[in-house]
Design a protein around this motif. Structure first.
Motif, PDB file in Angstrom:
ATOM      1  N   ILE A   1     -15.186   4.651  -7.111  1.00 38.89           N
ATOM      2  CA  ILE A   1     -14.297   4.869  -8.258  1.00 38.89           C
ATOM      3  C   ILE A   1     -15.103   5.275  -9.483  1.00 38.89           C
ATOM      4  O   ILE A   1     -14.722   6.180 -10.209  1.00 38.89           O
TER       5      ILE A   1
ATOM      6  N   LYS B   1       0.832  -1.196   0.000  1.00 38.12           N
ATOM      7  CA  LYS B   1       0.000   0.000   0.000  1.00 38.12           C
ATOM      8  C   LYS B   1       0.871   1.252   0.000  1.00 38.12           C
ATOM      9  O   LYS B   1       0.621   2.197  -0.755  1.00 38.12           O
TER      10      LYS B   1
ATOM     11  N   ASN C   1      -8.537  -3.024 -11.660  1.00 41.48           N
ATOM     12  CA  ASN C   1      -9.538  -3.526 -10.716  1.00 41.48           C
ATOM     13  C   ASN C   1     -10.955  -3.371 -11.251  1.00 41.48           C
ATOM     14  O   ASN C   1     -11.793  -4.243 -11.055  1.00 41.48           O
TER      15      ASN C   1
ATOM     16  N   LEU D   1      -3.948   0.933 -11.133  1.00 42.84           N
ATOM     17  CA  LEU D   1      -4.541  -0.194 -10.416  1.00 42.84           C
ATOM     18  C   LEU D   1      -6.062  -0.116 -10.436  1.00 42.84           C
ATOM     19  O   LEU D   1      -6.731  -1.148 -10.540  1.00 42.84           O
ATOM     20  N   ASN D   2      -6.608   1.087 -10.360  1.00 46.58           N
ATOM     21  CA  ASN D   2      -8.065   1.234 -10.436  1.00 46.58           C
ATOM     22  C   ASN D   2      -8.595   0.746 -11.777  1.00 46.58           C
ATOM     23  O   ASN D   2      -9.641   0.104 -11.843  1.00 46.58           O
TER      24      ASN D   2
ATOM     25  N   ASN E   1      -2.126   4.442  -8.140  1.00 46.05           N
ATOM     26  CA  ASN E   1      -3.550   4.191  -7.882  1.00 46.05           C
ATOM     27  C   ASN E   1      -4.393   4.202  -9.147  1.00 46.05           C
ATOM     28  O   ASN E   1      -5.281   3.365  -9.311  1.00 46.05           O
ATOM     29  N   LYS E   2      -4.140   5.147 -10.060  1.00 42.54           N
ATOM     30  CA  LYS E   2      -4.949   5.230 -11.285  1.00 42.54           C
ATOM     31  C   LYS E   2      -4.864   3.945 -12.099  1.00 42.54           C
ATOM     32  O   LYS E   2      -5.872   3.416 -12.552  1.00 42.54           O
TER      33      LYS E   2
ATOM     34  N   GLU F   1     -14.650   1.199  -2.836  1.00 42.73           N
ATOM     35  CA  GLU F   1     -14.556   2.658  -2.811  1.00 42.73           C
ATOM     36  C   GLU F   1     -15.284   3.239  -4.016  1.00 42.73           C
ATOM     37  O   GLU F   1     -15.596   2.533  -4.962  1.00 42.73           O
TER      38      GLU F   1
ATOM     39  N   LYS G   1       2.518   6.647  -6.850  1.00 39.93           N
ATOM     40  CA  LYS G   1       1.305   7.152  -7.512  1.00 39.93           C
ATOM     41  C   LYS G   1       0.777   6.181  -8.575  1.00 39.93           C
ATOM     42  O   LYS G   1       0.563   6.539  -9.726  1.00 39.93           O
TER      43      LYS G   1
ATOM     44  N   VAL H   1       2.492   1.680  -3.480  1.00 40.36           N
ATOM     45  CA  VAL H   1       1.532   2.186  -4.470  1.00 40.36           C
ATOM     46  C   VAL H   1       1.316   3.682  -4.268  1.00 40.36           C
ATOM     47  O   VAL H   1       1.306   4.453  -5.229  1.00 40.36           O
ATOM     48  N   GLU H   2       1.150   4.108  -3.021  1.00 40.39           N
ATOM     49  CA  GLU H   2       0.919   5.523  -2.748  1.00 40.39           C
ATOM     50  C   GLU H   2       2.152   6.359  -3.065  1.00 40.39           C
ATOM     51  O   GLU H   2       2.044   7.438  -3.637  1.00 40.39           O
TER      52      GLU H   2
END
Length: 98
Positions: free
Chosen positions: A91, A16, A32, A28-29, A25-26, A89, A23, A19-20
């Motif tokens: 998204i 985690k 996912n 991976l979203n 997150n985009k 979350e 950067k 990933v943060e």
């Protein structure tokens, strides 16, 4: 440079933080959301899905069947709610079927 921890941390926490920090997150979203779509919609819809694209909280789904596109358009809000619940979350806020 990443922080150095003297105490032990779990792999989940380390990933985690990675990933943060980087950067990611985009990206991976996007992955996912595509996986959640495939899992929630099942083989029937997936056979007609030709493309999935997430851009700024808008999910674009390309379908090869106009009949299926029309059927799914009646339940857009339910699909968005199911996807967000699966992802854990908020998204996806808008769904466009093409």
């Amino acid at each position: 440079m990443p922080k150095r921890h003297n105490e032990y941390i779990s792999i989940k926490e380390a990933l985690k933080e990675f990933v943060e920090t980087n950067k990611l997150n985009k990206g991976l979203n996007k992955v996912n959301v595509a996986e959640a779509w495939a899992e929630l919609m099942g083989n029937g819809v997936n056979n007609y899905t030709t493309g999935i694209h997430l851009e700024r909280h808008t999910l674009y789904i390309h379908l090869s069947s106009s009949v299926l596109r029309e059927e799914l358009s009646y339940g857009k809000q339910k699909i968005i709610r199911m996807l967000n619940e699966e992802l854990g979350e908020e998204i996806v806020t808008k769904l466009i079927l093409r």
